[in-house]
Design a protein around this motif. Structure first.
Motif, PDB file in Angstrom:
ATOM      1  N   GLN A   5       0.842  -1.192   0.000  1.00  0.00           N
ATOM      2  CA  GLN A   5       0.000   0.000   0.000  1.00  0.00           C
ATOM      3  C   GLN A   5       0.879   1.244   0.000  1.00  0.00           C
ATOM      4  O   GLN A   5       1.803   1.368   0.808  1.00  0.00           O
ATOM      5  CB  GLN A   5      -0.898   0.011   1.235  1.00  0.00           C
ATOM      6  CG  GLN A   5      -1.800   1.227   1.336  1.00  0.00           C
ATOM      7  CD  GLN A   5      -2.708   1.178   2.555  1.00  0.00           C
ATOM      8  OE1 GLN A   5      -2.804   0.161   3.224  1.00  0.00           O
ATOM      9  NE2 GLN A   5      -3.375   2.283   2.845  1.00  0.00           N
ATOM     10  N   ASP A   6       0.576   2.187  -0.892  1.00  0.00           N
ATOM     11  CA  ASP A   6       1.367   3.417  -1.001  1.00  0.00           C
ATOM     12  C   ASP A   6       0.780   4.583  -0.217  1.00  0.00           C
ATOM     13  O   ASP A   6       1.503   5.443   0.266  1.00  0.00           O
ATOM     14  CB  ASP A   6       1.496   3.826  -2.476  1.00  0.00           C
ATOM     15  CG  ASP A   6       2.354   2.857  -3.263  1.00  0.00           C
ATOM     16  OD1 ASP A   6       3.351   2.367  -2.717  1.00  0.00           O
ATOM     17  OD2 ASP A   6       2.008   2.582  -4.426  1.00  0.00           O
ATOM     18  N   TRP A  47      -9.897  -3.395   4.650  1.00  0.00           N
ATOM     19  CA  TRP A  47     -10.379  -2.257   3.860  1.00  0.00           C
ATOM     20  C   TRP A  47     -10.346  -0.973   4.676  1.00  0.00           C
ATOM     21  O   TRP A  47     -10.150   0.117   4.115  1.00  0.00           O
ATOM     22  CB  TRP A  47     -11.744  -2.520   3.242  1.00  0.00           C
ATOM     23  CG  TRP A  47     -12.957  -2.566   4.111  1.00  0.00           C
ATOM     24  CD1 TRP A  47     -13.655  -3.665   4.489  1.00  0.00           C
ATOM     25  CD2 TRP A  47     -13.667  -1.453   4.687  1.00  0.00           C
ATOM     26  NE1 TRP A  47     -14.734  -3.329   5.266  1.00  0.00           N
ATOM     27  CE2 TRP A  47     -14.771  -1.967   5.410  1.00  0.00           C
ATOM     28  CE3 TRP A  47     -13.479  -0.066   4.672  1.00  0.00           C
ATOM     29  CZ2 TRP A  47     -15.675  -1.165   6.099  1.00  0.00           C
ATOM     30  CZ3 TRP A  47     -14.382   0.740   5.365  1.00  0.00           C
ATOM     31  CH2 TRP A  47     -15.455   0.194   6.066  1.00  0.00           C
ATOM     32  N   ILE A  48     -10.521  -1.076   5.986  1.00  0.00           N
ATOM     33  CA  ILE A  48     -10.410   0.119   6.824  1.00  0.00           C
ATOM     34  C   ILE A  48      -9.009   0.714   6.711  1.00  0.00           C
ATOM     35  O   ILE A  48      -8.827   1.919   6.517  1.00  0.00           O
ATOM     36  CB  ILE A  48     -10.720  -0.223   8.293  1.00  0.00           C
ATOM     37  CG1 ILE A  48     -12.196  -0.560   8.468  1.00  0.00           C
ATOM     38  CG2 ILE A  48     -10.326   0.929   9.221  1.00  0.00           C
ATOM     39  CD1 ILE A  48     -12.535  -1.088   9.841  1.00  0.00           C
ATOM     40  N   ALA A  49      -7.997  -0.165   6.829  1.00  0.00           N
ATOM     41  CA  ALA A  49      -6.615   0.306   6.796  1.00  0.00           C
ATOM     42  C   ALA A  49      -6.208   0.792   5.414  1.00  0.00           C
ATOM     43  O   ALA A  49      -5.395   1.716   5.290  1.00  0.00           O
ATOM     44  CB  ALA A  49      -5.680  -0.819   7.251  1.00  0.00           C
ATOM     45  N   VAL A  50      -6.749   0.190   4.364  1.00  0.00           N
ATOM     46  CA  VAL A  50      -6.417   0.625   3.010  1.00  0.00           C
ATOM     47  C   VAL A  50      -7.103   1.946   2.684  1.00  0.00           C
ATOM     48  O   VAL A  50      -6.476   2.893   2.202  1.00  0.00           O
ATOM     49  CB  VAL A  50      -6.820  -0.460   1.986  1.00  0.00           C
ATOM     50  CG1 VAL A  50      -6.711   0.080   0.559  1.00  0.00           C
ATOM     51  CG2 VAL A  50      -5.930  -1.686   2.147  1.00  0.00           C
ATOM     52  N   ALA A  51      -8.393   2.022   2.952  1.00  0.00           N
ATOM     53  CA  ALA A  51      -9.143   3.238   2.622  1.00  0.00           C
ATOM     54  C   ALA A  51      -8.867   4.381   3.595  1.00  0.00           C
ATOM     55  O   ALA A  51      -9.030   5.552   3.260  1.00  0.00           O
ATOM     56  CB  ALA A  51     -10.638   2.934   2.602  1.00  0.00           C
ATOM     57  N   ALA A  79      -2.736   3.387  11.534  1.00  0.00           N
ATOM     58  CA  ALA A  79      -2.575   2.536  10.354  1.00  0.00           C
ATOM     59  C   ALA A  79      -1.589   3.169   9.380  1.00  0.00           C
ATOM     60  O   ALA A  79      -1.943   4.008   8.572  1.00  0.00           O
ATOM     61  CB  ALA A  79      -3.932   2.328   9.672  1.00  0.00           C
ATOM     62  N   ARG A  80      -0.325   2.776   9.449  1.00  0.00           N
ATOM     63  CA  ARG A  80       0.675   3.283   8.525  1.00  0.00           C
ATOM     64  C   ARG A  80       0.303   2.891   7.102  1.00  0.00           C
ATOM     65  O   ARG A  80      -0.148   1.776   6.849  1.00  0.00           O
ATOM     66  CB  ARG A  80       2.040   2.688   8.868  1.00  0.00           C
ATOM     67  CG  ARG A  80       3.209   3.377   8.181  1.00  0.00           C
ATOM     68  CD  ARG A  80       4.498   2.620   8.460  1.00  0.00           C
ATOM     69  NE  ARG A  80       4.878   1.816   7.317  1.00  0.00           N
ATOM     70  CZ  ARG A  80       5.726   0.801   7.368  1.00  0.00           C
ATOM     71  NH1 ARG A  80       6.227   0.430   8.513  1.00  0.00           N
ATOM     72  NH2 ARG A  80       6.049   0.133   6.284  1.00  0.00           N
ATOM     73  N   ALA A  81       0.498   3.803   6.161  1.00  0.00           N
ATOM     74  CA  ALA A  81       0.129   3.514   4.778  1.00  0.00           C
ATOM     75  C   ALA A  81       1.342   3.175   3.919  1.00  0.00           C
ATOM     76  O   ALA A  81       1.380   2.143   3.263  1.00  0.00           O
ATOM     77  CB  ALA A  81      -0.622   4.704   4.179  1.00  0.00           C
ATOM     78  N   ASN A  82       2.359   4.003   3.908  1.00  0.00           N
ATOM     79  CA  ASN A  82       3.447   3.866   2.960  1.00  0.00           C
ATOM     80  C   ASN A  82       4.240   2.580   3.205  1.00  0.00           C
ATOM     81  O   ASN A  82       4.872   2.399   4.242  1.00  0.00           O
ATOM     82  CB  ASN A  82       4.378   5.080   3.067  1.00  0.00           C
ATOM     83  CG  ASN A  82       5.433   5.075   1.987  1.00  0.00           C
ATOM     84  OD1 ASN A  82       5.228   4.498   0.920  1.00  0.00           O
ATOM     85  ND2 ASN A  82       6.560   5.703   2.255  1.00  0.00           N
ATOM     86  N   ALA A 115      -1.658  -4.552  10.798  1.00  0.00           N
ATOM     87  CA  ALA A 115      -0.388  -5.155  10.406  1.00  0.00           C
ATOM     88  C   ALA A 115       0.288  -4.345   9.306  1.00  0.00           C
ATOM     89  O   ALA A 115      -0.343  -3.888   8.370  1.00  0.00           O
ATOM     90  CB  ALA A 115      -0.614  -6.577   9.934  1.00  0.00           C
ATOM     91  N   THR A 116       1.609  -4.163   9.421  1.00  0.00           N
ATOM     92  CA  THR A 116       2.372  -3.500   8.371  1.00  0.00           C
ATOM     93  C   THR A 116       3.196  -4.496   7.579  1.00  0.00           C
ATOM     94  O   THR A 116       3.774  -4.154   6.568  1.00  0.00           O
ATOM     95  CB  THR A 116       3.304  -2.426   8.972  1.00  0.00           C
ATOM     96  OG1 THR A 116       4.144  -3.041   9.949  1.00  0.00           O
ATOM     97  CG2 THR A 116       2.507  -1.319   9.618  1.00  0.00           C
ATOM     98  N   ALA A 117       3.309  -5.723   8.034  1.00  0.00           N
ATOM     99  CA  ALA A 117       4.009  -6.785   7.312  1.00  0.00           C
ATOM    100  C   ALA A 117       3.101  -8.003   7.326  1.00  0.00           C
ATOM    101  O   ALA A 117       3.350  -8.985   8.015  1.00  0.00           O
ATOM    102  CB  ALA A 117       5.363  -7.080   7.953  1.00  0.00           C
TER     103      ALA A 117
END
Length: 328
Positions: free
Chosen positions: A6-7, A45-49, A59-62, A100-102
């Motif tokens: 996810q960017d 989807w919460i973390a992505v959107a 929720a880290r995105a990059n 989760a970031t990984a």
């Protein structure tokens, strides 16, 4: 290894991309799993959107890799791990420390050994992946937050989703009279899962009827809690299990908080649903699936390359059951 990264926050098909990243190494107490399947859940989807916006703080995105459900084979063991061997089929979770970031939208993932169980031979990797977050949440709702039993009446709002399809089956298995609320296209689905009654939410408002329920598992929160309380029998339990489908700063968190507050004030018996992993819970879910008492409902199985489309389907709230990712 191949992974979906996810960017930034936004629509899944715009912010997720498939790329190559370094394979993780298992740390002390961890197991490296070669993933065969995982699933898409609401937290993904919460973390992505990034909806509701307040959750972006955690929720880290990059550079994040989403996904938490694990089903695959052991590829390597970290220091101090016992009870597993390379090649063992396992399933479990990475959930437990925020978003989760990984995560598991990848070919490999490393997770704590105590969050894995041997996968029963009778469970496919696809069913094992679908059983984790959705299965654990529904099982906890129908056995711990409320004890479904003969003579009890249970209503499941949002009965055709991942948690809902499991909850209908668990409640029926334990002897409850089950009313399932869903859209018109899914009425036959929930009846086939054992629901005694099926309500089309587009034509009937369950909060305005005369029926009363000992438990309402609310996976949608499309009614204000005070209205939903009207459908509770004396001593009935309200189980809010959704942040709602709306956007904005807080989305449905306000209704979740409102239900909790009203419960604390004695307006209704409101209980949270703790669907976190425990070995005992996941083993119980797996046993019920293995014996045929419960069956995961699979909406679609997507390959890893199509994770953006899979998360977009979850984000659009169109899934009938669980959305699974299969990894060759």
């Amino acid at each position: 290894m191949k992974a979906v990264v996810q960017d930034r926050f936004g629509p899944p098909e715009q912010v997720l991309r498939v790329t190559d990243i370094d394979r993780p190494e298992p740390g002390p107490g961890e197991v490296l799993v070669r993933l065969r399947a995982t699933s898409v859940n609401t937290p993904d989807w919460i973390a992505v959107a990034g909806v509701p916006y307040v959750l972006r703080l955690s929720a880290r995105a990059n550079g994040a890799v989403r996904g938490t459900d694990v089903a695959g084979t052991v590829a390597a063991l970290g220091e101090g791990v016992t009870g597993f061997a390379v090649g063992d089929a396992v399933f479990g979770t990475k959930w437990g420390s925020g978003f989760a970031t990984a995560g598991t939208f990848a070919e490999y993932t490393a997770t704590a050994a105590d969050r894995l169980l041997p996968k029963p031979a009778s469970l496919s990797f696809t069913d094992a992946a679908a059983a984790v977050m959705s299965g654990l949440t529904a099982y906890a709702a129908m056995t711990e937050s409320f004890q479904a039993a003969p003579g009890t009446r249970v209503l499941v709002n949002g009965a055709s989703g991942g948690v809902g399809t499991f909850a209908v089956q668990f409640a029926k298995h334990f002897g409850a009279h089950v009313t399932a609320v869903c859209g018109p296209k899914n009425l036959d689905l929930v009846r086939g899962l054992g629901a005694d009654e099926a309500i089309d939410y587009t034509t009937t408002d369950f909060t305005a009827g005369t029926a009363r329920y000992d438990a309402i598992l609310d996976n949608v929160l499309n009614h204000p809690p005070r209205r939903a309380f009207r459908a509770l029998a004396p001593g009935g339990v309200y189980l809010p299990n959704s942040i709602g489908n709306t956007g904005g700063l807080a989305a449905g968190l306000a209704r979740m908080a409102g239900a909790t507050l009203l419960g604390a004030m004695g307006r209704a018996n409101v209980r949270s649903v703790d669907g976190n992993f425990t070995p005992e819970r996941l083993a119980a879910v797996a046993d019920l699936i293995a014996t045929g008492a419960v069956a995961p409902v699979i909406d679609r199985a997507y390959p890893l390359d199509e994770v953006p489309a899979a998360v977009a389907r979850m984000y659009a709230h169109h899934a009938r059951g669980n959305i699974v990712i299969t990894i060759d």
